[in-house]
Scaffold this motif. Structure first.
Motif, PDB file in Angstrom:
ATOM      1  N   THR A  20      40.602  49.175  45.016  1.00 51.29           N
ATOM      2  CA  THR A  20      40.144  50.548  45.221  1.00 51.29           C
ATOM      3  C   THR A  20      38.789  50.573  45.919  1.00 51.29           C
ATOM      4  O   THR A  20      38.487  51.487  46.666  1.00 51.29           O
ATOM      5  CB  THR A  20      40.102  51.285  43.860  1.00 51.29           C
ATOM      6  OG1 THR A  20      41.403  51.185  43.308  1.00 51.29           O
ATOM      7  CG2 THR A  20      39.744  52.741  44.013  1.00 51.29           C
ATOM      8  N   THR A  78      43.381  29.982  59.008  1.00 49.60           N
ATOM      9  CA  THR A  78      43.241  28.577  58.611  1.00 49.60           C
ATOM     10  C   THR A  78      43.412  28.485  57.105  1.00 49.60           C
ATOM     11  O   THR A  78      42.676  29.130  56.352  1.00 49.60           O
ATOM     12  CB  THR A  78      41.845  28.049  59.022  1.00 49.60           C
ATOM     13  OG1 THR A  78      41.698  28.281  60.432  1.00 49.60           O
ATOM     14  CG2 THR A  78      41.679  26.581  58.720  1.00 49.60           C
ATOM     15  N   ARG A  79      44.387  27.721  56.686  1.00 48.34           N
ATOM     16  CA  ARG A  79      44.712  27.652  55.256  1.00 48.34           C
ATOM     17  C   ARG A  79      44.252  26.327  54.645  1.00 48.34           C
ATOM     18  O   ARG A  79      44.436  25.257  55.250  1.00 48.34           O
ATOM     19  CB  ARG A  79      46.228  27.779  55.096  1.00 48.34           C
ATOM     20  CG  ARG A  79      46.697  27.837  53.638  1.00 48.34           C
ATOM     21  CD  ARG A  79      48.206  27.767  53.598  1.00 48.34           C
ATOM     22  NE  ARG A  79      48.795  28.953  54.170  1.00 48.34           N
ATOM     23  CZ  ARG A  79      49.266  29.973  53.450  1.00 48.34           C
ATOM     24  NH1 ARG A  79      49.216  29.937  52.149  1.00 48.34           N
ATOM     25  NH2 ARG A  79      49.805  31.014  54.038  1.00 48.34           N
ATOM     26  N   VAL A 121      33.496  38.100  48.389  1.00 49.65           N
ATOM     27  CA  VAL A 121      32.580  37.150  47.752  1.00 49.65           C
ATOM     28  C   VAL A 121      32.301  35.938  48.659  1.00 49.65           C
ATOM     29  O   VAL A 121      31.153  35.508  48.797  1.00 49.65           O
ATOM     30  CB  VAL A 121      33.118  36.724  46.356  1.00 49.65           C
ATOM     31  CG1 VAL A 121      32.175  35.725  45.704  1.00 49.65           C
ATOM     32  CG2 VAL A 121      33.294  37.955  45.458  1.00 49.65           C
ATOM     33  N   GLU A 172      39.550  31.188  56.483  1.00 54.06           N
ATOM     34  CA  GLU A 172      40.319  32.308  55.921  1.00 54.06           C
ATOM     35  C   GLU A 172      41.755  32.178  56.422  1.00 54.06           C
ATOM     36  O   GLU A 172      41.980  32.021  57.613  1.00 54.06           O
ATOM     37  CB  GLU A 172      39.673  33.642  56.359  1.00 54.06           C
ATOM     38  CG  GLU A 172      40.507  34.881  56.091  1.00 54.06           C
ATOM     39  CD  GLU A 172      40.970  35.054  54.642  1.00 54.06           C
ATOM     40  OE1 GLU A 172      40.156  34.929  53.718  1.00 54.06           O
ATOM     41  OE2 GLU A 172      42.189  35.300  54.452  1.00 54.06           O
ATOM     42  N   ALA A 208      38.658  45.621  35.543  1.00 53.88           N
ATOM     43  CA  ALA A 208      39.197  44.700  36.558  1.00 53.88           C
ATOM     44  C   ALA A 208      38.421  44.761  37.880  1.00 53.88           C
ATOM     45  O   ALA A 208      38.938  44.359  38.918  1.00 53.88           O
ATOM     46  CB  ALA A 208      40.689  44.920  36.793  1.00 53.88           C
ATOM     47  N   GLY A 231      33.748  34.173  42.402  1.00 54.56           N
ATOM     48  CA  GLY A 231      34.561  35.392  42.561  1.00 54.56           C
ATOM     49  C   GLY A 231      35.820  35.334  41.705  1.00 54.56           C
ATOM     50  O   GLY A 231      35.839  34.714  40.636  1.00 54.56           O
ATOM     51  N   ASP A 232      36.884  35.960  42.196  1.00 58.64           N
ATOM     52  CA  ASP A 232      38.139  35.990  41.427  1.00 58.64           C
ATOM     53  C   ASP A 232      38.666  34.586  41.137  1.00 58.64           C
ATOM     54  O   ASP A 232      39.370  34.385  40.149  1.00 58.64           O
ATOM     55  CB  ASP A 232      39.215  36.774  42.206  1.00 58.64           C
ATOM     56  CG  ASP A 232      39.170  38.263  41.891  1.00 58.64           C
ATOM     57  OD1 ASP A 232      38.134  38.722  41.361  1.00 58.64           O
ATOM     58  OD2 ASP A 232      40.166  38.964  42.179  1.00 58.64           O
ATOM     59  N   GLY A 247      48.736  43.988  44.315  1.00 59.42           N
ATOM     60  CA  GLY A 247      47.941  42.756  44.177  1.00 59.42           C
ATOM     61  C   GLY A 247      48.026  42.263  42.757  1.00 59.42           C
ATOM     62  O   GLY A 247      48.953  42.629  42.020  1.00 59.42           O
TER      63      GLY A 247
END
Ligand SMILES: Cc1cc2nc3c(=O)[nH]c(=O)nc-3n(C[C@H](O)[C@H](O)[C@H](O)COP(=O)(O)OP(=O)(O)OC[C@H]3O[C@@H](n4cnc5c(N)ncnc54)[C@H](O)[C@@H]3O)c2cc1C
Length: 370
Positions: free
Chosen positions: A41, A111-112, A12, A30, A262, A251-252, A232
């Protein structure tokens, strides 16, 4: 200063970057060093896939039907053309990132995001802390979103583990997904078998790992024939708000996923379109309203999920008997939409004979759905 900073380069986040990068100065971070790798899946409705303009290169199989199994019965839904695709998430994410970069987006891997400090994002790369400023910040950082925590978004729903294995076996009907509903093995969810080809399939469930092993044994698939295992989690419910000040979730991170299956890739990407529009207009307040159809689908899906959770296997068998009937299969084959479950459920409930039968199973809950 960037126009937009996207935190999280999952499907996303990368898709949103590709929508914005030609017009705005976009920065994507990221925490991982590469794309893909998440337990998923990778089934996406074919119609959504085309509408979203996703890369064909990522498609590794197509499904034109599904076979549904309960403990003692089964029925099949079949169409002539592909209804869903199975994708390679690594290829999908990398292709979307590639497109975003070609349009001008800047990426920083490993990179967090650590939090916000005086309106700037505090980031960490290889042990070093630094700050970056943007006009808008987007949390596309998944179900355990740090950005959601930072803006005080609260979730109401279920947070469940999910597991998936790639298993070697015999899957002759590679154009059909198998869906198994057996509450005695897993009260929370169904099991799925999604072939990649005739000799390999992705097998998974949401819930307990033991239940997946029990299912595999019943399906005569061997744990010792697995060539990949991934764990996950999913969040099924509502997380609010999606927007606070100049920060938005997508997104999530915003729990934009289908409560019945899901699946979150398509919903997250459709909402990314709404968010991209709001960002281009410079007004994040537009975002939630543009996504109202997805919100409605999620609300309906949550009601359907509640119904599913309250059914025991005996009732599941009763429902299978109805859904496997000629009339029901016809309705499903005509209306089934991979990403719009409400459409199919409503069509079944509109059929007088089927409604009468379903009402006998659980009148209160069926009325609640209507
Ligand atoms: C077992 C299982 C099977 C599934 N199967 C399907 C399916 O078949 N079809 C489907 O549509 N959906 C499926 N899903 C759901 C799907 O995986 C998610 O809906 C989808 O990944 C959401 O994409 P996203 O980009 O919002 O989040 P994510 O894919 O979670 O991506 C978030 C990214 O943000 C990064 N990140 C997180 N925190 C930070 C931080 N602090 N700083 C920087 N980066 C950060 C992460 O590393 C990650 O790359 C499945 C889920 C599970 C658990």
């Amino acid at each position: 200063m960037y126009d937009v900073m996207i935190i999280g380069a999952g499907p996303v986040g990368n898709y949103l970057a590709s929508l914005l990068a030609s017009r705005l100065k976009v920065f994507v971070i990221e925490q991982k060093g590469s794309f893909g790798g998440k337990a998923c899946t990778g089934i996406i409705g074919a119609e959504s896939y085309e509408k979203l303009g996703l890369p064909k290169k990522a498609v590794i199989n197509s499904f034109r039907g599904a076979r549904f199994y309960s403990k003692i019965q089964s029925f099949e839904i079949e169409r002539k053309t592909p209804q869903a695709y199975l994708v390679d998430r690594k290829i999908l994410e990398k292709e979307l990132a590639r497109e975003a970069i070609k349009k001008g987006a800047e990426y920083s891997l490993e990179t967090r995001f650590m939090g916000f400090k005086n309106g700037r994002a505090l980031l960490q790369k290889h042990g070093e802390l630094f700050e970056v400023e943007a006009k808008f910040y987007v949390g596309a950082d998944g179900v355990s979103s740090r950005v959601a925590k930072e803006i005080g978004a609260r979730a109401k729903g279920e947070f469940l583990p999910g597991f998936e294995m790639e298993v070697v076996g015999n899957f002759e009907r590679k154009e059909f997904v198998e869906v198994w509903v057996n509450k005695e093995l897993n009260k929370d969810f169904f099991f799925w078998v999604a072939p990649i080809d005739e000799g390999l399939a992705r097998v998974g469930t949401i819930g307990k790992l033991d239940s997946l092993y029990a299912f595999m044994k019943m399906r005569m698939l061997k744990e010792s024939s697995a060539v990949e295992f991934k764990a996950g989690s999913v969040g099924i419910g509502v997380r609010k708000p999606w927007v606070k000040g100049n920060v938005a979730l997508v997104g999530d991170a915003a729990l934009q996923l289908k409560p019945l299956t899901a699946g979150g890739i398509a919903y997250g990407m459709f909402c990314a379109h709404g968010l991209a529009y709001a960002i281009k207009q410079g007004n994040l307040k537009l975002y939630e309203n543009i996504c109202k159809d997805i919100k409605r689908e999620i609300a309906f899906g949550l009601r359907a999920r509640k119904l599913f959770r309250n059914l025991n296997q005996e009732k599941i068998e009763d429902i299978f008997e109805i859904l496997g009937s000629r009339e029901a299969v016809e309705v499903i084959e005509q209306t089934a939409d991979f990403d719009e479950h409400a459409k199919t459920i409503k069509a079944l409930l509109k059929h007088p004979k089927l409604l009468a039968k379903l009402l006998k199973i659980s009148p209160t809950l069926i009325r609640y759905l209507l």
